[in-house]
Scaffold this motif. Structure first.
Motif, PDB file in Angstrom:
ATOM      1  N   ALA A 161       1.589   6.577   2.838  1.00  0.00           N
ATOM      2  CA  ALA A 161       1.380   8.009   3.048  1.00  0.00           C
ATOM      3  C   ALA A 161      -0.062   8.242   3.467  1.00  0.00           C
ATOM      4  O   ALA A 161      -0.977   7.640   2.914  1.00  0.00           O
ATOM      5  CB  ALA A 161       1.702   8.775   1.780  1.00  0.00           C
ATOM      6  N   LEU A 162      -0.229   9.126   4.413  1.00  0.00           N
ATOM      7  CA  LEU A 162      -1.550   9.528   4.880  1.00  0.00           C
ATOM      8  C   LEU A 162      -1.625  11.049   4.781  1.00  0.00           C
ATOM      9  O   LEU A 162      -1.369  11.758   5.752  1.00  0.00           O
ATOM     10  CB  LEU A 162      -1.779   9.055   6.321  1.00  0.00           C
ATOM     11  CG  LEU A 162      -1.608   7.556   6.558  1.00  0.00           C
ATOM     12  CD1 LEU A 162      -1.606   7.230   8.049  1.00  0.00           C
ATOM     13  CD2 LEU A 162      -2.690   6.777   5.833  1.00  0.00           C
ATOM     14  N   PRO A 163      -1.925  11.566   3.582  1.00  0.00           N
ATOM     15  CA  PRO A 163      -1.924  13.019   3.377  1.00  0.00           C
ATOM     16  C   PRO A 163      -2.750  13.731   4.453  1.00  0.00           C
ATOM     17  O   PRO A 163      -3.805  13.266   4.861  1.00  0.00           O
ATOM     18  CB  PRO A 163      -2.539  13.183   1.985  1.00  0.00           C
ATOM     19  CG  PRO A 163      -2.170  11.913   1.299  1.00  0.00           C
ATOM     20  CD  PRO A 163      -2.273  10.853   2.367  1.00  0.00           C
TER      21      PRO A 163
ATOM     22  N   LEU B 220       0.857  -1.186   0.000  1.00  0.00           N
ATOM     23  CA  LEU B 220       0.000   0.000   0.000  1.00  0.00           C
ATOM     24  C   LEU B 220       0.893   1.236   0.000  1.00  0.00           C
ATOM     25  O   LEU B 220       1.824   1.336   0.806  1.00  0.00           O
ATOM     26  CB  LEU B 220      -0.895  -0.017   1.241  1.00  0.00           C
ATOM     27  CG  LEU B 220      -1.851   1.153   1.417  1.00  0.00           C
ATOM     28  CD1 LEU B 220      -2.899   1.183   0.308  1.00  0.00           C
ATOM     29  CD2 LEU B 220      -2.530   1.060   2.788  1.00  0.00           C
ATOM     30  N   LEU B 221       0.617   2.174  -0.908  1.00  0.00           N
ATOM     31  CA  LEU B 221       1.401   3.398  -1.001  1.00  0.00           C
ATOM     32  C   LEU B 221       0.760   4.578  -0.282  1.00  0.00           C
ATOM     33  O   LEU B 221       1.443   5.395   0.307  1.00  0.00           O
ATOM     34  CB  LEU B 221       1.618   3.781  -2.470  1.00  0.00           C
ATOM     35  CG  LEU B 221       2.382   2.782  -3.332  1.00  0.00           C
ATOM     36  CD1 LEU B 221       2.384   3.232  -4.788  1.00  0.00           C
ATOM     37  CD2 LEU B 221       3.794   2.604  -2.810  1.00  0.00           C
ATOM     38  N   SER B 222      -0.575   4.678  -0.380  1.00  0.00           N
ATOM     39  CA  SER B 222      -1.243   5.825   0.233  1.00  0.00           C
ATOM     40  C   SER B 222      -2.729   5.557   0.393  1.00  0.00           C
ATOM     41  O   SER B 222      -3.304   4.731  -0.304  1.00  0.00           O
ATOM     42  CB  SER B 222      -1.046   7.098  -0.607  1.00  0.00           C
ATOM     43  OG  SER B 222      -1.651   6.951  -1.876  1.00  0.00           O
ATOM     44  N   VAL B 223      -3.309   6.301   1.329  1.00  0.00           N
ATOM     45  CA  VAL B 223      -4.753   6.347   1.539  1.00  0.00           C
ATOM     46  C   VAL B 223      -5.090   7.823   1.592  1.00  0.00           C
ATOM     47  O   VAL B 223      -4.598   8.546   2.461  1.00  0.00           O
ATOM     48  CB  VAL B 223      -5.169   5.662   2.866  1.00  0.00           C
ATOM     49  CG1 VAL B 223      -6.669   5.795   3.089  1.00  0.00           C
ATOM     50  CG2 VAL B 223      -4.727   4.210   2.885  1.00  0.00           C
TER      51      VAL B 223
ATOM     52  N   THR C  95       3.407  11.872  -7.779  1.00  0.00           N
ATOM     53  CA  THR C  95       3.701  11.591  -6.373  1.00  0.00           C
ATOM     54  C   THR C  95       3.527  10.107  -6.075  1.00  0.00           C
ATOM     55  O   THR C  95       4.331   9.506  -5.355  1.00  0.00           O
ATOM     56  CB  THR C  95       2.807  12.444  -5.451  1.00  0.00           C
ATOM     57  OG1 THR C  95       3.087  13.823  -5.687  1.00  0.00           O
ATOM     58  CG2 THR C  95       3.029  12.121  -3.984  1.00  0.00           C
ATOM     59  N   SER C  96       2.504   9.492  -6.637  1.00  0.00           N
ATOM     60  CA  SER C  96       2.281   8.052  -6.432  1.00  0.00           C
ATOM     61  C   SER C  96       3.448   7.243  -6.985  1.00  0.00           C
ATOM     62  O   SER C  96       3.894   6.267  -6.351  1.00  0.00           O
ATOM     63  CB  SER C  96       0.973   7.610  -7.099  1.00  0.00           C
ATOM     64  OG  SER C  96      -0.131   8.223  -6.473  1.00  0.00           O
ATOM     65  N   ILE C  97       3.960   7.628  -8.145  1.00  0.00           N
ATOM     66  CA  ILE C  97       5.113   6.935  -8.722  1.00  0.00           C
ATOM     67  C   ILE C  97       6.333   7.118  -7.827  1.00  0.00           C
ATOM     68  O   ILE C  97       7.076   6.166  -7.561  1.00  0.00           O
ATOM     69  CB  ILE C  97       5.373   7.403 -10.167  1.00  0.00           C
ATOM     70  CG1 ILE C  97       4.213   6.964 -11.073  1.00  0.00           C
ATOM     71  CG2 ILE C  97       6.709   6.864 -10.686  1.00  0.00           C
ATOM     72  CD1 ILE C  97       4.223   7.583 -12.465  1.00  0.00           C
ATOM     73  N   GLU C  98       6.548   8.340  -7.332  1.00  0.00           N
ATOM     74  CA  GLU C  98       7.667   8.593  -6.411  1.00  0.00           C
ATOM     75  C   GLU C  98       7.552   7.709  -5.175  1.00  0.00           C
ATOM     76  O   GLU C  98       8.546   7.147  -4.710  1.00  0.00           O
ATOM     77  CB  GLU C  98       7.702  10.066  -6.001  1.00  0.00           C
ATOM     78  CG  GLU C  98       8.150  11.002  -7.092  1.00  0.00           C
ATOM     79  CD  GLU C  98       8.010  12.460  -6.700  1.00  0.00           C
ATOM     80  OE1 GLU C  98       7.855  12.766  -5.482  1.00  0.00           O
ATOM     81  OE2 GLU C  98       8.042  13.312  -7.595  1.00  0.00           O
ATOM     82  N   ARG C  99       6.350   7.592  -4.627  1.00  0.00           N
ATOM     83  CA  ARG C  99       6.145   6.748  -3.447  1.00  0.00           C
ATOM     84  C   ARG C  99       6.448   5.283  -3.768  1.00  0.00           C
ATOM     85  O   ARG C  99       7.011   4.562  -2.947  1.00  0.00           O
ATOM     86  CB  ARG C  99       4.711   6.876  -2.946  1.00  0.00           C
ATOM     87  CG  ARG C  99       4.412   8.188  -2.275  1.00  0.00           C
ATOM     88  CD  ARG C  99       2.954   8.303  -1.892  1.00  0.00           C
ATOM     89  NE  ARG C  99       2.686   9.581  -1.256  1.00  0.00           N
ATOM     90  CZ  ARG C  99       1.556  10.252  -1.366  1.00  0.00           C
ATOM     91  NH1 ARG C  99       0.550   9.755  -2.100  1.00  0.00           N
ATOM     92  NH2 ARG C  99       1.394  11.399  -0.755  1.00  0.00           N
TER      93      ARG C  99
ATOM     94  N   LEU D 103      -7.176   4.263  -2.520  1.00  0.00           N
ATOM     95  CA  LEU D 103      -6.126   3.408  -1.988  1.00  0.00           C
ATOM     96  C   LEU D 103      -5.181   3.127  -3.149  1.00  0.00           C
ATOM     97  O   LEU D 103      -5.587   2.562  -4.163  1.00  0.00           O
ATOM     98  CB  LEU D 103      -6.712   2.099  -1.467  1.00  0.00           C
ATOM     99  CG  LEU D 103      -7.859   2.233  -0.463  1.00  0.00           C
ATOM    100  CD1 LEU D 103      -8.470   0.874  -0.161  1.00  0.00           C
ATOM    101  CD2 LEU D 103      -7.384   2.896   0.801  1.00  0.00           C
ATOM    102  N   CYS D 104      -3.936   3.556  -3.009  1.00  0.00           N
ATOM    103  CA  CYS D 104      -2.958   3.395  -4.081  1.00  0.00           C
ATOM    104  C   CYS D 104      -1.945   2.328  -3.683  1.00  0.00           C
ATOM    105  O   CYS D 104      -1.431   2.344  -2.560  1.00  0.00           O
ATOM    106  CB  CYS D 104      -2.266   4.723  -4.353  1.00  0.00           C
ATOM    107  SG  CYS D 104      -1.132   4.676  -5.761  1.00  0.00           S
ATOM    108  N   PHE D 105      -1.670   1.397  -4.615  1.00  0.00           N
ATOM    109  CA  PHE D 105      -0.779   0.268  -4.350  1.00  0.00           C
ATOM    110  C   PHE D 105       0.346   0.210  -5.380  1.00  0.00           C
ATOM    111  O   PHE D 105       0.150   0.537  -6.548  1.00  0.00           O
ATOM    112  CB  PHE D 105      -1.550  -1.052  -4.459  1.00  0.00           C
ATOM    113  CG  PHE D 105      -2.611  -1.251  -3.425  1.00  0.00           C
ATOM    114  CD1 PHE D 105      -2.338  -1.903  -2.234  1.00  0.00           C
ATOM    115  CD2 PHE D 105      -3.909  -0.804  -3.653  1.00  0.00           C
ATOM    116  CE1 PHE D 105      -3.334  -2.107  -1.287  1.00  0.00           C
ATOM    117  CE2 PHE D 105      -4.908  -1.009  -2.717  1.00  0.00           C
ATOM    118  CZ  PHE D 105      -4.620  -1.661  -1.526  1.00  0.00           C
TER     119      PHE D 105
END
Length: 159
Positions: A153-155, A80-83, A140-144, A102-104
């Motif tokens: 990440a939890l913005p 999981l990368l971000s929510v 940003t998702s690619i960077e993560r 939800l980004c993976f």
């Protein structure tokens, strides 16, 4: 793919009012430093593969389904990368939505990318050093996904 039946049924009750949905996004990276992108049929722009979580689905399994439906590529979800809550938006027909996304990070297992449904005009691997225009959120998702950090990440909570 047409609008899922559960959304059509909700729209019969709420009309065009704001509908809160769970979105799923995949950053699929291969061993050649490339990311899998789709050129969307609705906007014509390149983007990460994304979709909507259907009732009863687990997010990672839903993403595996979406990526295969759209690109014919089978993937394994790695982490999981971000929510994050995305800003509200509207569709041309007036439907208002807001997504909790939800980004993976994913890796390809098999399959050659191709247009596999009516949501995309093109599907391709893009070198990280030569990406087409993407949104700041997608970059940003690619960077993560490339980061060694395993904490999602939890913005809004960053210092």
């Amino acid at each position: 793919m047409p609008t899922p039946k559960f959304i059509l049924e909700l729209r019969e009750k709420i009309g065009h009012d704001l509908l809160w949905l769970t979105g799923i996004t995949g950053v699929v990276l291969n061993d050649n430093a490339e990311v899998l992108l789709v050129r969307r049929a609705d906007t014509g722009r390149w983007s990460l593969v994304a979709g909507i979580l259907e009732p009863g689905e687990q997010p990672a399994l839903a993403l595996v389904r979406e990526i295969h439906e759209e690109t014919a590529v089978e993937v394994a979800v790695e982490r999981l990368l971000s929510v994050e809550a995305l800003p509200p938006s509207s569709y041309p027909n007036g439907d208002q939505v807001q997504f909790l996304d939800l980004c993976f990070r994913c890796r390809p297992l098999r399959g050659e990318p191709r247009v596999n449904d009516d949501e995309s005009l093109e599907v391709a691997w893009y070198p990280l050093a030569g990406l087409p225009p993407l949104t700041p959120r997608e970059l940003t998702s690619i960077e993560r996904a490339l980061s060694a950090t395993s904490t999602p990440a939890l913005p809004g909570l960053e210092p």
